[in-house]
Design a protein around this motif. Structure first.
Motif, PDB file in Angstrom:
ATOM      1  N   PRO A 142       0.793  -1.231   0.000  1.00 38.33           N
ATOM      2  CA  PRO A 142       0.000   0.000   0.000  1.00 38.33           C
ATOM      3  C   PRO A 142       0.825   1.281   0.000  1.00 38.33           C
ATOM      4  O   PRO A 142       0.259   2.363  -0.098  1.00 38.33           O
ATOM      5  N   VAL A 143       2.160   1.179   0.078  1.00 36.43           N
ATOM      6  CA  VAL A 143       2.976   2.385   0.220  1.00 36.43           C
ATOM      7  C   VAL A 143       3.762   2.728  -1.041  1.00 36.43           C
ATOM      8  O   VAL A 143       4.466   3.742  -1.069  1.00 36.43           O
ATOM      9  N   VAL A 144       3.664   1.921  -2.100  1.00 39.76           N
ATOM     10  CA  VAL A 144       4.414   2.232  -3.316  1.00 39.76           C
ATOM     11  C   VAL A 144       3.836   3.505  -3.937  1.00 39.76           C
ATOM     12  O   VAL A 144       2.635   3.750  -3.872  1.00 39.76           O
ATOM     13  N   PRO A 145       4.667   4.354  -4.560  1.00 40.41           N
ATOM     14  CA  PRO A 145       4.169   5.621  -5.104  1.00 40.41           C
ATOM     15  C   PRO A 145       3.367   5.478  -6.385  1.00 40.41           C
ATOM     16  O   PRO A 145       2.754   6.439  -6.843  1.00 40.41           O
ATOM     17  N   ALA A 146       3.335   4.303  -7.005  1.00 42.44           N
ATOM     18  CA  ALA A 146       2.647   4.130  -8.288  1.00 42.44           C
ATOM     19  C   ALA A 146       1.143   4.312  -8.133  1.00 42.44           C
ATOM     20  O   ALA A 146       0.560   4.047  -7.086  1.00 42.44           O
ATOM     21  N   ILE A 192       6.243  14.494  -2.691  1.00 38.58           N
ATOM     22  CA  ILE A 192       5.421  13.942  -3.758  1.00 38.58           C
ATOM     23  C   ILE A 192       6.246  12.974  -4.608  1.00 38.58           C
ATOM     24  O   ILE A 192       7.395  13.245  -4.945  1.00 38.58           O
ATOM     25  N   GLY A 193       5.655  11.829  -4.923  1.00 35.64           N
ATOM     26  CA  GLY A 193       6.312  10.848  -5.772  1.00 35.64           C
ATOM     27  C   GLY A 193       7.162   9.837  -5.035  1.00 35.64           C
ATOM     28  O   GLY A 193       7.756   8.959  -5.664  1.00 35.64           O
ATOM     29  N   THR A 194       7.235   9.935  -3.712  1.00 33.07           N
ATOM     30  CA  THR A 194       8.015   8.964  -2.939  1.00 33.07           C
ATOM     31  C   THR A 194       7.068   8.005  -2.224  1.00 33.07           C
ATOM     32  O   THR A 194       5.852   8.214  -2.176  1.00 33.07           O
ATOM     33  N   ALA A 195       7.627   6.934  -1.679  1.00 35.63           N
ATOM     34  CA  ALA A 195       6.822   5.922  -1.005  1.00 35.63           C
ATOM     35  C   ALA A 195       6.090   6.516   0.195  1.00 35.63           C
ATOM     36  O   ALA A 195       6.626   7.362   0.921  1.00 35.63           O
ATOM     37  N   PHE A 196       4.857   6.079   0.384  1.00 36.63           N
ATOM     38  CA  PHE A 196       4.068   6.535   1.523  1.00 36.63           C
ATOM     39  C   PHE A 196       4.669   6.018   2.823  1.00 36.63           C
ATOM     40  O   PHE A 196       5.390   5.014   2.838  1.00 36.63           O
ATOM     41  N   LEU A 197       4.335   6.696   3.911  1.00 31.20           N
ATOM     42  CA  LEU A 197       4.666   6.163   5.226  1.00 31.20           C
ATOM     43  C   LEU A 197       3.779   4.954   5.516  1.00 31.20           C
ATOM     44  O   LEU A 197       2.729   4.778   4.891  1.00 31.20           O
TER      45      LEU A 197
END
Length: 335
Positions: free
Chosen positions: A121-125, A211-216
């Protein structure tokens, strides 16, 4: 000094002294009294136990229903927000005085989901990569654009746009320097909380990171949610009409056509995707009580697939459903 005179039984009878009231209880009378007392004690204890169990059952049921409604309302609100945002003018559109008809989402889908859950759930895609399974709980990702005037504030003294976990979302960079917009993305899924060993509704948001990086890492927001299924109202003809409801796995199949780009769309509008043809979503959640042992035997309930199943334990189970429209894609929408 007074002397105490003792009487024999015959002397007492002769003297008129009645000894009937000074005699003790017989063994039979004592046993009867003990039996009656025991019956009363058992009745009172049984009443107390039954009342305590009834109270505990109703209390758990009340909490379960409150949690179910809260979970549904939380996701439903985000679905209504999907693809909303202030109008954006491009050079081409500005020349003819027209505002951009689609919300400015950047590189990502306003609404997307996975049958069987996200791989991570944390991938930036966007859309988020999915598991190739339809047996596990579904997941859903939702994006919208807000500004400081129509967003949740982190604090009254320091207004900021936040995601589902209260994390501050960074500002979206626009061509127009006067734009102060923020793209919010919240992802909902089911996972087992290692701290409680309970299945709970989690959310991961794009706040707190660039923006564009993996979520926490996601965090639980509602406990005792054991299943989530989502089917989507699909409009393949761009006619503001749902032709049918499909799950995420169905939409990924080639048998479901991609909407065609209409000739009336403006230059610069993105090419349609299957997810851009979603007009509504039906959410189904299966909730269970926090405590076990509330029913004399495992109860039967109807799951999100419409199948009657037997619970694996003696908890209470209940199914909650709702259908929500994507307001940014319905007729008469305002940006």
């Amino acid at each position: 000094m007074h002397k105490i005179k003792y009487y024999t039984l015959s002397e007492a009878n002769v003297s008129g002294i009645n000894l009937r009231y000074s005699q003790g209880r017989s063994l039979v009378e004592l046993m009867i009294a003990m039996t009656i007392g025991l019956i009363i004690s058992l009745a009172v204890t049984s009443l107390f136990v039954n009342n305590s169990k009834t109270y505990k059952t109703f209390d758990d049921k009340s909490v379960m229903e409150e949690d179910g409604r809260m979970a549904l309302n939380t996701i439903a609100y985000q679905i209504r927000m999907a693809e909303t945002g202030p109008p954006q003018n491009t050079t081409t559109q500005g020349a003819v005085g027209a505002g951009k008809s689609e919300y400015d989402q950047g590189a990502g889908e306003a609404i997307s989901g996975c049958s069987g859950g996200f791989i991570s759930p944390v991938v930036p895609a966007s859309p988020v990569p999915c598991n190739l399974s339809t047996t596990g709980p579904d997941s859903i990702a939702l994006r919208y654009v807000v500004d400081l005037d129509n967003s949740n504030a982190a604090a009254a003294s320091a207004a900021a746009v936040t995601d589902c976990l209260g994390q501050i979302v960074p500002q979206t960079i626009k061509d127009n320097p006067w734009d102060s917009n923020y793209t919010v993305e919240n992802r909902y899924y089911i996972a087992v909380n290692p701290a409680t060993n309970r299945s709970e509704l989690y959310c991961a948001g794009n706040g707190g990171v660039p923006i564009g990086t993996a979520f926490l890492a996601g965090k639980p927001i509602v406990e005792n949610v054991v299943d989530m299924k989502v089917v989507y109202g699909y409009d393949p003809m761009n006619q503001q009409s749902v032709s049918g409801f499909f799950n995420a796995a169905d939409l990924a199949a080639p048998t479901v056509p991609t909407p065609a780009k209409k000739s009336s769309w403006m230059d610069g509008d993105p090419d349609p995707t299957k997810w851009s043809g979603i007009l509504s979503a039906k959410i189904c959640l299966v909730m269970r009580s926090a405590n076990d042992g509330l029913t004399p035997k495992p109860m039967s309930y109807t799951n999100c697939s419409g199948t009657v199943v037997t619970a694996p334990d003696k908890r209470l189970y209940s199914t909650f459903t709702t259908v929500v429209g994507v307001r940014g894609r319905t007729s008469g929408r305002s940006l």
